[in-house]
Design a protein around this motif. Structure first.
Motif, short mmCIF file in Angstrom:
data_model
loop_
_atom_site.label_atom_id
_atom_site.label_comp_id
_atom_site.label_asym_id
_atom_site.label_seq_id
_atom_site.Cartn_x
_atom_site.Cartn_y
_atom_site.Cartn_z
N HIS A 77 -4.50 11.70 1.64
CA HIS A 77 -3.31 11.95 0.83
C HIS A 77 -2.49 13.07 1.45
N SER A 78 -1.21 12.84 1.56
CA SER A 78 -0.30 13.85 2.10
C SER A 78 0.76 14.21 1.06
N LYS A 79 0.96 15.49 0.84
CA LYS A 79 2.03 15.95 -0.04
C LYS A 79 3.38 15.65 0.61
N ALA A 80 4.41 15.63 -0.20
CA ALA A 80 5.76 15.49 0.31
C ALA A 80 6.16 16.76 1.06
N THR A 81 6.83 16.59 2.19
CA THR A 81 7.34 17.73 2.96
C THR A 81 8.83 17.54 3.17
N ALA A 82 9.43 18.49 3.86
CA ALA A 82 10.87 18.42 4.12
C ALA A 82 11.24 17.20 4.96
N ARG B 82 -4.94 16.01 2.66
CA ARG B 82 -6.34 16.07 2.23
C ARG B 82 -7.04 14.78 2.63
N VAL B 83 -8.18 14.90 3.26
CA VAL B 83 -9.02 13.75 3.60
C VAL B 83 -10.29 13.86 2.76
N SER B 84 -10.58 12.84 1.99
CA SER B 84 -11.78 12.88 1.14
C SER B 84 -12.57 11.58 1.27
N TYR B 85 -13.87 11.72 1.05
CA TYR B 85 -14.76 10.56 1.06
C TYR B 85 -15.67 10.67 -0.15
N ASP B 86 -15.64 9.65 -0.99
CA ASP B 86 -16.44 9.61 -2.21
C ASP B 86 -17.32 8.37 -2.19
N PRO B 87 -18.63 8.54 -1.94
CA PRO B 87 -19.52 7.38 -1.88
C PRO B 87 -20.12 7.00 -3.22
N VAL B 88 -19.80 7.75 -4.29
CA VAL B 88 -20.48 7.58 -5.57
C VAL B 88 -19.65 6.80 -6.58
#
Length: 265
Positions: free
Chosen positions: A78-83, A63-69
């Motif tokens: 953020h990346s979830k854990a994978t195998a 997930r890529v997020s941008y919060d300017p507030v």
């Protein structure tokens, strides 16, 4: 400040004043669409809300997020854990230039290089210097406004950090969790050390004695064309990655279905 003018303006368009800014690390945040449109063209899903940009990778793991507030706000990848990879997080401040953020986010859409990543290599190529006497391994840009650092804590935890700042308080910083893949940290160091200037519209250039600007007059159609080339490149890479050739002697099932419908009419 030097001034430059683009030739070949069309009669129906009004040129707009922009600035090429150096060093790019002090150019200010920029237009977040530089990041978002490339990810959307790469097949990412846009889940943005009113005050927050959110995009998910096709496999829903990143997930890529941008919060300017909210405070401190800014970019969170953020990346979830994978195998094959533990969970990781990268956080970059609101004033991180979008071209540097894109160094990381663009790399998320591309296959990893077969070569072992080296975060320091792009910095050394651009004559960054090692900071003597620093508590942690640190490299600084030739003008001293930007830095990259590897921190080794007493408890054994290690992490990368980066940032930039000037005498007027214009600054940003970025941190990468211990588990952040090294090729992504290198992508950031490459974008950070790039000597190429970045473009900002009039009124969006931070006031700083350490910034060099070149005034340019640009047509809206030129800006659109540059942005579209970036989007087209993302789409082409996505198509090439997802395309699978058919085995010799096989028939496209869409053609078979179409023929069958025609035959029964």
């Amino acid at each position: 400040m030097s001034k430059k003018q683009w030739q070949g303006w069309g009669p129906a368009e009004q040129a707009q004043q922009h600035y090429l800014v150096e060093p790019r690390s002090l150019a200010g945040g920029g237009d977040v669409r530089h990041v978002a449109e490339f990810l959307r063209a790469s097949g990412w899903t846009d889940k943005s809300k009113r005050d927050r940009m959110v995009l998910h990778s096709p496999d829903r793991n990143i997930r890529v997020s941008y919060d300017p507030v909210s405070h401190p706000g800014g970019w969170t990848i953020h990346s979830k854990a994978t195998a094959h990879q533990p969970e990781w997080v990268a956080a970059l401040g609101t004033q991180t230039p979008v071209e540097i953020v894109a160094g990381l986010t663009d790399a998320l859409t591309q296959p990893r290089s077969a070569h072992a990543p080296n975060v320091w290599a792009p910095l050394q190529e651009q004559k960054w210097r090692t900071v003597p006497g620093a508590k942690h391994s640190t490299a600084a840009s030739p003008d001293g406004t930007a830095w990259m650092q590897f921190r080794q804590e007493p408890d054994g935890q290690a992490m990368w950090c980066a940032g930039a700042g000037d005498q007027n308080g214009n600054s940003w910083s970025a941190t990468f969790s211990t588990t952040t893949p090294m090729h992504l940290v290198q992508a950031v160091s490459t974008a950070l050390a790039s000597p190429e200037p970045v473009m900002r519209p009039r009124g969006r250039v931070p006031q700083s004695p350490q910034i060099r600007t070149t005034s340019v007059s640009v047509l809206p159609s030129q800006l659109s064309a540059w942005q579209q080339r970036r989007v087209d490149a993302a789409r082409a890479l996505t198509w090439a990655r997802n395309w699978r050739p058919r085995k010799p002697g096989t028939t496209d099932p869409r053609l078979t279905t179409s023929y069958a419908r025609t035959a029964h009419r």
